[in-house]
Design a protein around this motif. Structure first.
Motif, PDB file in Angstrom:
ATOM      1  N   ASN A 167      37.749 -31.519  -0.983  1.00 19.75           N
ATOM      2  CA  ASN A 167      39.074 -30.890  -0.997  1.00 19.75           C
ATOM      3  C   ASN A 167      40.195 -31.846  -0.622  1.00 19.75           C
ATOM      4  O   ASN A 167      41.283 -31.405  -0.275  1.00 19.75           O
ATOM      5  CB  ASN A 167      39.087 -29.688  -0.049  1.00 19.75           C
ATOM      6  CG  ASN A 167      38.191 -28.582  -0.538  1.00 19.75           C
ATOM      7  OD1 ASN A 167      38.157 -28.284  -1.727  1.00 19.75           O
ATOM      8  ND2 ASN A 167      37.431 -27.989   0.363  1.00 19.75           N
ATOM      9  N   PRO A 169      43.239 -33.861  -1.256  1.00 19.73           N
ATOM     10  CA  PRO A 169      44.221 -33.922  -2.345  1.00 19.73           C
ATOM     11  C   PRO A 169      44.552 -35.352  -2.768  1.00 19.73           C
ATOM     12  O   PRO A 169      45.126 -35.560  -3.835  1.00 19.73           O
ATOM     13  CB  PRO A 169      45.445 -33.225  -1.750  1.00 19.73           C
ATOM     14  CG  PRO A 169      45.285 -33.339  -0.276  1.00 19.73           C
ATOM     15  CD  PRO A 169      43.807 -33.335  -0.021  1.00 19.73           C
ATOM     16  N   ILE A 174      41.243 -35.675  -8.360  1.00 18.27           N
ATOM     17  CA  ILE A 174      41.913 -34.381  -8.260  1.00 18.27           C
ATOM     18  C   ILE A 174      43.342 -34.555  -8.743  1.00 18.27           C
ATOM     19  O   ILE A 174      44.077 -35.419  -8.263  1.00 18.27           O
ATOM     20  CB  ILE A 174      41.863 -33.839  -6.823  1.00 18.27           C
ATOM     21  CG1 ILE A 174      40.405 -33.584  -6.439  1.00 18.27           C
ATOM     22  CG2 ILE A 174      42.694 -32.568  -6.697  1.00 18.27           C
ATOM     23  CD1 ILE A 174      40.194 -33.044  -5.055  1.00 18.27           C
ATOM     24  N   GLY A 178      46.080 -29.771  -7.478  1.00 17.02           N
ATOM     25  CA  GLY A 178      44.687 -29.571  -7.086  1.00 17.02           C
ATOM     26  C   GLY A 178      43.699 -29.354  -8.205  1.00 17.02           C
ATOM     27  O   GLY A 178      42.558 -28.970  -7.955  1.00 17.02           O
TER      28      GLY A 178
END
Length: 197
Positions: A167, A169, A174, A178
């Motif tokens: 996760n 960023p 990514i 997102g």
């Protein structure tokens, strides 16, 4: 987190399925002819985004169902201003990680590849012409599946598709807002001491 648990479950299942095959292997010593080197070309596409690069690697075939090794990467990423809020983005990243490939079926493999990347990014506002340069670092956790013509001791071709399930960023995999880019890598591996028939 659920994806990581699913991958770990599949790895555990593969270990139990191939345990009998490994027991039949008499030699558990380190074998130089199980070392391979290779490289892949990577490609990622999304709306307004592009990434491409090279991924040299060195690994070891631990068993018929398991490879492990070190992978490096050199990638270029870009995002069009049209899809990136009027900002044209160009990034170059380089990094390294350790991979594990589990072969639940002879030609199909699951891959786990945690990486750590250094990223140099240039952002240019197409309306004002203002340019900003960032240098950052980010970890990634790439999970995927692939197909190969692998036979220990012989050169092989492979293709793998992965996604960054982390996760962060700042990850180079990514995109804007997102979005997770698919990472497609295709390459060859060559064993250092090919086996003869």
């Amino acid at each position: 987190m659920k994806r990581v648990l699913v991958v770990l479950g599949l790895v555990s299942l593969s270990v139990s399925v191939f345990a009998q095959e490994e027991e039949e292997e008499k030699s558990h010593k380190f074998r130089r002819d199980n070392i391979f080197i290779g490289a892949a070309i990577g490609l990622g596409l999304s709306s307004g985004g592009f990434s491409g690069g090279a991924n040299p690697e060195i690994g070891y075939s631990i068993a018929q169902w398991l490879d492990a090794g070190i992978s490096t990467n050199f990638n270029y990423n870009s995002y069009s201003a049209e899809y990136n809020g009027g900002i044209r983005q160009r990034s170059f990243n380089y990094g390294a990680g350790m991979f594990v490939r589990v072969f639940p079926i002879r030609s199909v493999f699951l891959q786990v590849l945690p990486e750590y990347n250094r990223i140099n990014t240039t952002l240019r506002d197409v309306y004002s012409g203002q340019e900003t340069i960032y240098k950052q670092q980010a970890p990634s956790l790439l999970l995927g599946a692939g197909y190969t013509s692998r036979e220990i001791g012989r050169s092989s071709f492979y293709t793998v598709i992965m996604f960054d399930v982390g996760n962060n960023p700042e990850s180079p995999y990514i995109g804007y807002l997102g979005s997770k880019q698919p990472i497609l890598r295709t390459g060859f591996n060559f064993y250092l001491r090919p086996r003869r028939k």
